[in-house]
Scaffold this motif. Structure first.
Motif, PDB file in Angstrom:
ATOM      1  N   ASN A  75     -56.772 126.071  23.104  1.00  0.00           N
ATOM      2  CA  ASN A  75     -56.330 125.267  24.154  1.00  0.00           C
ATOM      3  C   ASN A  75     -57.719 124.761  25.119  1.00  0.00           C
ATOM      4  O   ASN A  75     -57.508 124.540  26.216  1.00  0.00           O
ATOM      5  N   CYS A  76     -58.889 124.497  24.422  1.00  0.00           N
ATOM      6  CA  CYS A  76     -60.104 124.217  24.870  1.00  0.00           C
ATOM      7  C   CYS A  76     -60.051 122.669  25.141  1.00  0.00           C
ATOM      8  O   CYS A  76     -59.455 121.889  24.611  1.00  0.00           O
ATOM      9  N   THR A  77     -60.680 122.237  26.298  1.00  0.00           N
ATOM     10  CA  THR A  77     -60.911 120.904  26.873  1.00  0.00           C
ATOM     11  C   THR A  77     -62.374 120.612  27.099  1.00  0.00           C
ATOM     12  O   THR A  77     -63.113 121.460  27.667  1.00  0.00           O
ATOM     13  N   ILE A  78     -63.129 119.697  26.470  1.00  0.00           N
ATOM     14  CA  ILE A  78     -64.110 119.452  26.669  1.00  0.00           C
ATOM     15  C   ILE A  78     -64.549 117.994  27.471  1.00  0.00           C
ATOM     16  O   ILE A  78     -64.366 116.904  26.647  1.00  0.00           O
ATOM     17  N   PRO A  79     -64.401 117.949  28.661  1.00  0.00           N
ATOM     18  CA  PRO A  79     -64.573 116.733  29.401  1.00  0.00           C
ATOM     19  C   PRO A  79     -65.822 115.941  29.244  1.00  0.00           C
ATOM     20  O   PRO A  79     -66.973 116.671  29.181  1.00  0.00           O
ATOM     21  N   GLY A  80     -65.946 114.497  29.586  1.00  0.00           N
ATOM     22  CA  GLY A  80     -67.049 113.937  29.635  1.00  0.00           C
ATOM     23  C   GLY A  80     -66.945 112.320  29.093  1.00  0.00           C
ATOM     24  O   GLY A  80     -65.748 111.861  29.618  1.00  0.00           O
ATOM     25  N   LYS A  81     -67.810 111.748  28.577  1.00  0.00           N
ATOM     26  CA  LYS A  81     -67.468 110.369  28.459  1.00  0.00           C
ATOM     27  C   LYS A  81     -66.518 109.898  27.630  1.00  0.00           C
ATOM     28  O   LYS A  81     -65.856 109.008  27.816  1.00  0.00           O
ATOM     29  N   ASP A  82     -65.920 110.750  26.684  1.00  0.00           N
ATOM     30  CA  ASP A  82     -64.649 110.385  26.145  1.00  0.00           C
ATOM     31  C   ASP A  82     -63.538 110.258  26.811  1.00  0.00           C
ATOM     32  O   ASP A  82     -62.491 109.493  26.363  1.00  0.00           O
ATOM     33  N   CYS A  83     -63.448 110.746  28.127  1.00  0.00           N
ATOM     34  CA  CYS A  83     -62.409 110.610  28.708  1.00  0.00           C
ATOM     35  C   CYS A  83     -62.096 109.246  29.309  1.00  0.00           C
ATOM     36  O   CYS A  83     -61.018 108.887  29.375  1.00  0.00           O
ATOM     37  N   TYR A  84     -63.225 108.374  29.156  1.00  0.00           N
ATOM     38  CA  TYR A  84     -62.722 106.985  29.423  1.00  0.00           C
ATOM     39  C   TYR A  84     -62.058 106.234  28.419  1.00  0.00           C
ATOM     40  O   TYR A  84     -61.189 105.117  29.108  1.00  0.00           O
ATOM     41  N   TYR A  85     -61.719 106.638  27.276  1.00  0.00           N
ATOM     42  CA  TYR A  85     -60.901 106.135  26.226  1.00  0.00           C
ATOM     43  C   TYR A  85     -59.998 106.903  25.634  1.00  0.00           C
ATOM     44  O   TYR A  85     -59.279 106.273  24.538  1.00  0.00           O
ATOM     45  N   CYS A  86     -59.738 108.327  26.271  1.00  0.00           N
ATOM     46  CA  CYS A  86     -58.818 109.038  25.931  1.00  0.00           C
ATOM     47  C   CYS A  86     -57.548 108.508  26.252  1.00  0.00           C
ATOM     48  O   CYS A  86     -57.146 108.226  27.350  1.00  0.00           O
ATOM     49  N   GLY A  87     -56.413 108.688  25.575  1.00  0.00           N
ATOM     50  CA  GLY A  87     -54.990 108.602  25.725  1.00  0.00           C
ATOM     51  C   GLY A  87     -54.122 109.812  26.409  1.00  0.00           C
ATOM     52  O   GLY A  87     -53.082 109.580  26.794  1.00  0.00           O
ATOM     53  N   GLU A  88     -54.767 111.046  26.097  1.00  0.00           N
ATOM     54  CA  GLU A  88     -54.220 112.304  26.623  1.00  0.00           C
ATOM     55  C   GLU A  88     -53.873 112.345  28.058  1.00  0.00           C
ATOM     56  O   GLU A  88     -54.809 111.966  29.099  1.00  0.00           O
ATOM     57  N   SER A  89     -53.015 112.834  28.490  1.00  0.00           N
ATOM     58  CA  SER A  89     -52.659 112.977  30.075  1.00  0.00           C
ATOM     59  C   SER A  89     -53.186 114.251  30.442  1.00  0.00           C
ATOM     60  O   SER A  89     -52.499 115.238  30.424  1.00  0.00           O
ATOM     61  N   CYS A  90     -54.360 114.175  31.119  1.00  0.00           N
ATOM     62  CA  CYS A  90     -54.776 115.650  31.633  1.00  0.00           C
ATOM     63  C   CYS A  90     -55.675 115.386  32.866  1.00  0.00           C
ATOM     64  O   CYS A  90     -55.953 114.058  33.078  1.00  0.00           O
ATOM     65  N   ARG A  91     -56.162 116.235  33.511  1.00  0.00           N
ATOM     66  CA  ARG A  91     -56.981 116.004  35.115  1.00  0.00           C
ATOM     67  C   ARG A  91     -58.055 115.297  34.635  1.00  0.00           C
ATOM     68  O   ARG A  91     -58.592 114.865  35.897  1.00  0.00           O
TER      69      ARG A  91
END
Length: 224
Positions: A162-178
């Motif tokens: 259940n790891c999350t690695i936030p960063g540049k990908d968050c701009y293009y991601c369709g996942e609903s997370c914080r």
């Protein structure tokens, strides 16, 4: 040699299994993202990008064919696991020489690696933005695809944790997370045109030289 053949057969089976769930272009996007929860955001791509790509592909393939005497160029050849922008074969025997992938945006390597490894012929990536040509042979494809399989394995293990690695990908991601970022990019695709068509002749020359290496000098005409 026998060990390499066995290794290639194993790699082929693993890649073909992955292709049951993903297209080669989807695998490229996965390979470029670290977060195991990343999924593509549904978005509408302006039709102008497709138009620019298709126009550039048509120009490049036509220019390449003009230079060839004993080889034939085919546009958008369908393969069992996708399709390539261009395919070059010997005119009389129809022996495959190489595939061509035309890029007017970001260059990605998994897609051409899949094509090269599974067909057994080189894939030439024509990067019209930078005026460069990159040749993916089966040896290079093997390296890329092994790395891809390891990345898929690691992402799977991280997802189980259940790891999350936030960063540049968050701009293009369709996942609903914080960590999700809603950013609108306002770029003008027409700005690409000048650079793409300015680089066209140089890229055509490089593609033709690669075909020369594959079939010998006799099948290629010098430019007028």
């Amino acid at each position: 040699m026998q060990a390499l053949k066995f290794e290639d057969e194993t790699l082929r089976r693993e890649i073909e299994a992955v292709l049951q769930n993903y297209t080669p272009s989807q695998l490229d996007r996965i390979y470029l993202t670290a977060c195991p929860k990343y999924r593509d955001r549904e978005k509408e791509i302006p039709g102008i990008y497709g138009y620019i790509h298709d126009a550039a592909t048509s120009r490049l393939l036509a220019e390449v064919q003009l230079r060839l005497d004993r080889a034939a160029v085919e546009s958008e050849k369908r393969l069992r696991f996708g399709r390539v922008d261009g395919h070059v074969s010997v005119l009389l025997s129809e022996k495959p020489l190489l595939s061509i992938e035309v890029k007017v945006g970001r260059v990605k390597l998994v897609q051409p690696a899949v094509y090269s490894f599974l067909t057994g012929i080189k894939t030439v990536v024509a990067d019209l933005q930078m005026g460069e040509v990159y040749t993916i042979d089966t040896r290079t494809a093997r390296i890329i695809l092994k790395s891809l399989l390891r990345h898929l394995q690691v992402r799977g293990a991280l997802k189980m944790r259940n790891c999350t690695i936030p960063g540049k990908d968050c701009y293009y991601c369709g996942e609903s997370c914080r960590f999700r970022k809603d950013v609108k990019f306002n770029s003008n695709p027409l700005k690409l045109l000048t650079r793409i068509f300015r680089n066209m002749n140089a890229v055509v020359d490089k593609v033709v030289r690669e075909i020369e290496r594959e079939m010998g000098d006799g099948g290629v005409k010098e430019k007028d």
